[in-house]
Design a protein around this motif. Sequence first.
Motif, PDB file in Angstrom:
ATOM      1  N   LEU A  16       0.831  -1.211   0.000  1.00  0.00           N
ATOM      2  CA  LEU A  16       0.000   0.000   0.000  1.00  0.00           C
ATOM      3  C   LEU A  16       0.861   1.255   0.000  1.00  0.00           C
ATOM      4  O   LEU A  16       0.588   2.213  -0.729  1.00  0.00           O
ATOM      5  N   ALA A  65       2.443   1.791  -3.373  1.00  0.00           N
ATOM      6  CA  ALA A  65       1.479   2.262  -4.362  1.00  0.00           C
ATOM      7  C   ALA A  65       1.220   3.750  -4.217  1.00  0.00           C
ATOM      8  O   ALA A  65       1.011   4.456  -5.213  1.00  0.00           O
ATOM      9  N   LEU A  66       1.229   4.255  -2.973  1.00  0.00           N
ATOM     10  CA  LEU A  66       1.010   5.685  -2.751  1.00  0.00           C
ATOM     11  C   LEU A  66       2.251   6.509  -3.068  1.00  0.00           C
ATOM     12  O   LEU A  66       2.152   7.607  -3.617  1.00  0.00           O
ATOM     13  N   PRO A 116       3.195   5.605  -7.525  1.00  0.00           N
ATOM     14  CA  PRO A 116       2.036   5.103  -8.267  1.00  0.00           C
ATOM     15  C   PRO A 116       2.412   4.696  -9.688  1.00  0.00           C
ATOM     16  O   PRO A 116       3.307   5.269 -10.303  1.00  0.00           O
ATOM     17  N   ARG A 144      -1.837  -8.129  -5.564  1.00  0.00           N
ATOM     18  CA  ARG A 144      -2.840  -7.206  -5.048  1.00  0.00           C
ATOM     19  C   ARG A 144      -4.074  -7.951  -4.549  1.00  0.00           C
ATOM     20  O   ARG A 144      -4.623  -7.618  -3.495  1.00  0.00           O
ATOM     21  N   MET A 177      -5.311   4.399   3.169  1.00  0.00           N
ATOM     22  CA  MET A 177      -4.303   3.815   2.296  1.00  0.00           C
ATOM     23  C   MET A 177      -4.907   2.740   1.398  1.00  0.00           C
ATOM     24  O   MET A 177      -4.486   2.568   0.250  1.00  0.00           O
ATOM     25  N   THR A 178      -5.890   2.018   1.894  1.00  0.00           N
ATOM     26  CA  THR A 178      -6.464   0.915   1.123  1.00  0.00           C
ATOM     27  C   THR A 178      -7.332   1.412  -0.024  1.00  0.00           C
ATOM     28  O   THR A 178      -7.223   0.927  -1.152  1.00  0.00           O
ATOM     29  N   ASN A 224      -7.518   4.491  -1.358  1.00  0.00           N
ATOM     30  CA  ASN A 224      -7.023   5.582  -2.185  1.00  0.00           C
ATOM     31  C   ASN A 224      -7.077   5.176  -3.659  1.00  0.00           C
ATOM     32  O   ASN A 224      -6.819   4.029  -4.012  1.00  0.00           O
ATOM     33  N   SER A 230      -4.357   3.119  -5.132  1.00  0.00           N
ATOM     34  CA  SER A 230      -3.942   1.947  -4.364  1.00  0.00           C
ATOM     35  C   SER A 230      -4.487   0.678  -5.003  1.00  0.00           C
ATOM     36  O   SER A 230      -4.665   0.610  -6.219  1.00  0.00           O
TER      37      SER A 230
END
Length: 867
Positions: free
Chosen positions: A396, A399-400, A403, A418, A458-459, A461, A464
């Motif tokens: 996570l 990914a933030l 990206p 994922r 975070m999940t 977003n 994400s």
Amino acid sequence: MHPLGVAAPLLALLAANGTTVLDCVCSEIYTSNIQGYGADWMYSAYCGEFRRTDVVIAYKTLQYRSIGEGVMLRLITSWMLPPRSLGYEGCVDGLAAIVGLTDATASYQLAMDLACFVAADCIDSCSASGSNITEWNVETLTSDDLRRPVLSKLLRTLRHITKAIRLGRKCAGRQKWNFLQRHLNKTELEAEVPVYLEHVSNYTRNVAQLLSDGVRHISAALVPFAFDTMDTHPNDELLSTWINHVELMRDMLHTKLRGWIQDMEYVSEQTANYKVEEDKKSPGKYIIRLSLLNDRLLSYHGPHLAFRDDFGAQCEKQQPEASSMLALADVLYSFYYHVWFNEARSFLPLYEVHYRLTALPETPNERPIYIKGEEWQLEDKSNATLSVDTGCMQLLANALDHPTCPLEDLPPETIKRREQCRVQLWHDLSQGSPHIPVTSYLAYTQRANVNLCLFAWMTVNSISICQDVPFSMIQSVRDARCVFGGPDDQPCPQLNATDAVCSVCRAILLLKCRDFASTSYLEACRSPMDQRGWYSPYCGYYIQGKDKPTNRILSYKDSLNSGTLKYKDFKIEGLEPLEITFVAVNILFRFLTATVYVYLPNLRNLPGKIFLSFQITGMVQILFSEVLYRVAGVPDLSATVQIDSALTLLNCIWLNSFCYQMYACVRHLRLPSDLDRAEARKVFRRQLLCSLIPWSVVLVATIALERTSEYYLLHSRVIFIVAISLSVTYNMVCLGLVGYMYRRTRNSMRQLKIYSKEAFGSKTLILYMSAKTVTLSGIGTIVRIGFHQAQGIAQYVYYVHIATMLQGPLLFVLFVCNNATLPLLRERLLARWNPDVIGPGQELCSSAERNLAKRVNVQAAAAESTL
């Protein structure tokens, strides 16, 4: 002429030929400039319904004004100027019927009948219309003969859907409800309101069907629409890549819009179940009691798309026209929201009822009705914590922080990872454990204690792992209530583990994380358009909720990255050389200590064999957890944690046996070397059996729990910690008894006034033995595990982990570098190097004298033992 005299044949004509007759009539009225009341009525009631359309678009999207104008103009001109087909069957008759209308015949009833017919006709026909071509290639897209007819047909269907939504609103509002107009008694009110709610449910179900058809047609038309609008004519190879990117963007937009359809379907199912009850606090007043899953949750759907802000910079590296593609998606999203979804949602009759009731003043002849929604009774979750898998949290965070462009095909491994993380995180969330105890540094890095709201942010977003999961707000609230609801809530249905974490986290973040909510102002423009193009856009600031992270989110995220995830894989650049050195030194000195105990015959007694087993176990543990896992990556993390914890427990059990032997020797005044080799081996086998049986029982129990289900991870770790704690407690009891007997013996010698030239125990010897006792007790293991239980101090846990690597040199100093072992080792090495060298005690002249001296020493020792 009576209105029905003209309306009946007109409606019959429409029923036989559909709305194409009306499109043809509108085209003829517009192009031929037909005058008259009938033509004006038709233009007002149907043709000119969309002569002006307002769409609110983000200001940044206006940088691609040509794309926005091209998209909206194609849609608006398809409304205003449908293809002229006067030769179509029924068109002449329809035009004659419209021209024949007079002021007396153009009634409100005819307009309502026309609106209801258009809405019902689209519900029946729009689902079956469209094109069979949904996947485009270079050949079909570049061929005008294939692309333009398909696109024209899809645009006409979109026009029908748009008009059906707008006119369906008029049709649904034509009925007048008595409980809004006059006073009703309780019986009449309770009889009429359920009928009204059934009417609302039917309207919502029809709107959901229209929106579903619209989303499907937008998705089907997006690729050829983009090709015409963006004026893209690259070579075949580049065009194939371009088509792939546009199709991926189409799938993203379709996923975003599909959640709204699900919500409208949920609303239509729930509306008929609303209850009407009398207000107990105010007799004479009534309440329409909404369920938790009501239409007010639809307001959580955002009015603007964030694709350009989230992915524009990354996608332009792979596709120069990525920003244009994302701007096109933004325009279509705004069109869907303002022209379709917002139009349908704002006219839900329930909203109109609520507005009219609150706007009208209360008079004695009115019976006010209030609408109240059920509250989700759950406390603020801003300070709640959750224990989750660190590897998935790292995914996570990556990914933030880094990206990827969703217009590129992701590797299958990434997609699979994922999905696995979504399942893993859902298990962690549904288990709801705030903290899982750990027994090793590896276990500490396996689980992360994170703030629940930060985890939700975070999940879900947009950049994400939940990109491919539709955002259905009503389903999110239902699933979240299922997980966090109270004891009175209904049992949960079986949730889809792959998508459940995305659904639940959306509800948690939007409804139960007050301190994490952010409200900012987005500069957007209200852009009225007609067939002439974009004119006079009015730009202003609009409230955009929860689009940017708050300072609290950023501080939590920074602490998570620097305090936990940074230390997950032992990859700290500044301390990595020091750590590798300490690990190597630890292994080296443990190996040297084990070698000394194997090499010296005097140390191959019962305690020596137990201590040797302890050293071998320690070396195996280091090789597994510090070398094999880190270098080769095998076994996996959970298996390595289990091995590391099991070997930690086995080390403690070896210390139990060693400490017991110390206690037995002091208790029975027996030296470790008194046993002969055969008896020592027999006792060692018995000690080995007594050590391995409880260790095996604990190990099998923990393996069975962890392999049965991840929900039992907490129980398996608790078993390990309890077993280690009991083992260390046993060590401390044995060593405490030894110390007690030592003090009692020293006090007895003082009372008997027994003195010798040598002190009973010097301060240096006492300090040396104290350090040895602490080492053997296993207190260091408890201290290390205690550090592992702390939250937010990963850096200090890492320092403690490095410090434990000094155990090898410490054991070498305490058990080899002493007055008993070191002289023997030195003499043995010197004798091996030079056999002629005679060590201390070997100065006798002959073997006979040496044997005699040995015999005397044995007899003296036996006599002392008897005494």
